[in-house]
Design a protein around this motif. Structure first.
Motif, PDB file in Angstrom:
ATOM      1  N   GLY A   1       0.821  -1.215   0.000  1.00  0.00           N
ATOM      2  CA  GLY A   1       0.000   0.000   0.000  1.00  0.00           C
ATOM      3  C   GLY A   1       0.851   1.260   0.000  1.00  0.00           C
ATOM      4  N   GLY A   2       2.034   1.168   0.633  1.00  0.00           N
ATOM      5  CA  GLY A   2       2.924   2.321   0.684  1.00  0.00           C
ATOM      6  C   GLY A   2       3.407   2.758  -0.688  1.00  0.00           C
ATOM      7  N   LEU A   3       3.389   1.822  -1.652  1.00  0.00           N
ATOM      8  CA  LEU A   3       3.796   2.171  -3.016  1.00  0.00           C
ATOM      9  C   LEU A   3       2.865   3.209  -3.618  1.00  0.00           C
ATOM     10  N   LEU A   4       1.612   3.222  -3.145  1.00  0.00           N
ATOM     11  CA  LEU A   4       0.619   4.140  -3.705  1.00  0.00           C
ATOM     12  C   LEU A   4       0.787   5.559  -3.165  1.00  0.00           C
ATOM     13  N   ARG A   5       1.529   5.712  -2.071  1.00  0.00           N
ATOM     14  CA  ARG A   5       1.644   7.047  -1.488  1.00  0.00           C
ATOM     15  C   ARG A   5       3.064   7.447  -1.074  1.00  0.00           C
TER      16      ARG A   5
ATOM     17  N   VAL B   1     -10.106  -7.102   1.461  1.00  0.00           N
ATOM     18  CA  VAL B   1      -8.750  -7.241   2.006  1.00  0.00           C
ATOM     19  C   VAL B   1      -7.923  -5.986   1.714  1.00  0.00           C
ATOM     20  N   GLY B   2      -8.032  -5.448   0.500  1.00  0.00           N
ATOM     21  CA  GLY B   2      -7.263  -4.252   0.141  1.00  0.00           C
ATOM     22  C   GLY B   2      -7.664  -3.047   0.972  1.00  0.00           C
ATOM     23  N   PHE B   3      -8.957  -2.739   0.995  1.00  0.00           N
ATOM     24  CA  PHE B   3      -9.441  -1.585   1.753  1.00  0.00           C
ATOM     25  C   PHE B   3      -9.271  -1.812   3.256  1.00  0.00           C
ATOM     26  N   GLY B   4      -9.643  -3.003   3.704  1.00  0.00           N
ATOM     27  CA  GLY B   4      -9.612  -3.313   5.136  1.00  0.00           C
ATOM     28  C   GLY B   4      -8.217  -3.270   5.739  1.00  0.00           C
TER      29      GLY B   4
ATOM     30  N   PHE C   1      -7.941 -11.747  -7.517  1.00  0.00           N
ATOM     31  CA  PHE C   1      -7.915 -11.326  -6.115  1.00  0.00           C
ATOM     32  C   PHE C   1      -6.932 -10.170  -5.931  1.00  0.00           C
ATOM     33  N   VAL C   2      -5.730 -10.314  -6.488  1.00  0.00           N
ATOM     34  CA  VAL C   2      -4.703  -9.280  -6.297  1.00  0.00           C
ATOM     35  C   VAL C   2      -5.117  -7.978  -6.978  1.00  0.00           C
ATOM     36  N   ALA C   3      -5.727  -8.075  -8.171  1.00  0.00           N
ATOM     37  CA  ALA C   3      -6.199  -6.860  -8.859  1.00  0.00           C
ATOM     38  C   ALA C   3      -7.245  -6.152  -8.004  1.00  0.00           C
ATOM     39  N   ALA C   4      -8.192  -6.927  -7.446  1.00  0.00           N
ATOM     40  CA  ALA C   4      -9.230  -6.336  -6.600  1.00  0.00           C
ATOM     41  C   ALA C   4      -8.626  -5.769  -5.313  1.00  0.00           C
ATOM     42  N   MET C   5      -7.595  -6.437  -4.781  1.00  0.00           N
ATOM     43  CA  MET C   5      -6.938  -5.965  -3.561  1.00  0.00           C
ATOM     44  C   MET C   5      -6.270  -4.606  -3.815  1.00  0.00           C
ATOM     45  N   LEU C   6      -5.607  -4.478  -4.967  1.00  0.00           N
ATOM     46  CA  LEU C   6      -4.980  -3.189  -5.311  1.00  0.00           C
ATOM     47  C   LEU C   6      -6.044  -2.119  -5.488  1.00  0.00           C
ATOM     48  N   MET C   7      -7.179  -2.507  -6.083  1.00  0.00           N
ATOM     49  CA  MET C   7      -8.294  -1.577  -6.259  1.00  0.00           C
ATOM     50  C   MET C   7      -8.809  -1.127  -4.888  1.00  0.00           C
TER      51      MET C   7
ATOM     52  N   TYR D   1      -9.029   3.183  -0.764  1.00  0.00           N
ATOM     53  CA  TYR D   1      -8.690   3.737   0.546  1.00  0.00           C
ATOM     54  C   TYR D   1      -7.925   5.052   0.370  1.00  0.00           C
ATOM     55  N   GLU D   2      -6.968   5.064  -0.555  1.00  0.00           N
ATOM     56  CA  GLU D   2      -6.207   6.300  -0.804  1.00  0.00           C
ATOM     57  C   GLU D   2      -7.138   7.409  -1.285  1.00  0.00           C
ATOM     58  N   ALA D   3      -8.102   7.044  -2.153  1.00  0.00           N
ATOM     59  CA  ALA D   3      -9.058   8.034  -2.671  1.00  0.00           C
ATOM     60  C   ALA D   3      -9.903   8.594  -1.523  1.00  0.00           C
ATOM     61  N   ARG D   4     -10.291   7.697  -0.606  1.00  0.00           N
ATOM     62  CA  ARG D   4     -11.072   8.133   0.560  1.00  0.00           C
ATOM     63  C   ARG D   4     -10.253   9.109   1.408  1.00  0.00           C
TER      64      ARG D   4
END
Lengths: 144, 139
Positions: A42-46, A94-97, B119-125, B130-133
């Protein structure tokens, strides 16, 4: 509760756990970083550009494990449990959580518990319970 | 050097995940299925990891620096709050649904059969959402 002795693999699971712990130890002792996969990804995104290289290097190592393994021995079998729609929903959760909750099984469950963080203990108990409840509902209520 | 260490740590982590059984979603859900035919193996993964990580974190925290003197970058949040719990509930639900948490899902991408790309694509999404939020709330 019945224990599934047929699939029980205490020794290989323990050995795998020791390697995961060694990886976390290496990263904190040499790089000063937490080996939390969702945090590293996730840190890669920011993260600022200068902070990206070690993250990419770690993730590269993670991706190299399977090809390296395959050069020595056959990979263990994988048995998917979810269809495409469930995989997408699960991935989003999983990503958001993990970003909202600031960690996953590695960041909270291994590194957080290892540094005796009450936040990580609360997170670990919570996601273990949520996972168990989800499987219970899917297997024993819906799936019947 | 730090990047080489990170690469080695990632590699070791990935081998550990494959050896432990964490990359098999059926094994993960069998661990979470305490009311069914329960496979307790994955408790040994966390136990084994803590056996090594606990002393390492103890040493790191006592030193306050890495072995070559660079600062540690540890989380600073202390209190239990709603995002921590809500996020962990969401993560646990997704974990139980597909049998993948982030590490094993990524490590499985380079396996030839049944790599969990979706799964990984959806996880990145989900992470991007979260970043957008955060961006939206910080405006």
């Amino acid at each position: 509760m019945t224990i599934d002795w047929l699939h029980f693999t205490p020794w290989t699971s323990l050995a795998g756990g020791l390697l995961i712990g060694a990886a976390a130890a290496l990263l904190i002792l040499l790089n000063g970083r937490i080996a939390g996969i969702s945090g590293i990804l996730g840190g890669l995104l920011r993260a600022p550009r200068t902070d990206r290289r070690w993250r990419l290097a770690f993730l590269g190592g993670l991706l190299l494990a399977a090809p390296l393994w395959r050069g020595i021995a056959p990979l263990p079998a994988m048995h998917p449990v979810a269809g495409d729609a469930a995989l997408v929903l699960a991935g989003l959760l999983v990503g958001f959580g993990t970003r909202l909750g600031a960690g996953c099984t590695s960041g909270h469950g291994v590194c957080g518990l290892a540094r005796l963080s009450p936040r990580s203990l609360a997170a670990t108990v919570t996601f273990m319970l949520a996972g168990a409840v989800t499987v219970f509902v899917l297997r024993h209520l819906v799936g019947g | 050097m730090p990047n080489l260490f990170a690469l080695l740590a990632g590699l070791l982590f990935g081998v550990g995940l494959i050896l432990s059984g964490m990359t098999d979603p059926a094994k993960v859900t069998a661990f979470l299925d305490v009311a069914g035919a329960w496979d307790p193996s994955l408790a040994f993964v966390m136990g084994g990891a803590l056996l090594v990580a606990l002393p390492a974190f103890y040493v790191a925290r006592r030193r306050g620096t890495t072995l070559d003197g660079a600062p540690l970058q540890l989380p600073t949040a202390r209190h239990l709050d709603r995002p921590l719990i809500a996020g962990s509930v969401m993560f646990g639900a997704g974990w139980g649904l597909a049998g993948y948490c982030p590490g094993p899902a990524l490590a499985s991408l380079s396996m030839p059969d049944g790599a969990p790309w979706l799964f990984v694509a959806a996880m990145l999404m989900g992470m991007a959402l979260y970043e957008a939020r955060q961006w939206w709330r910080g405006r």
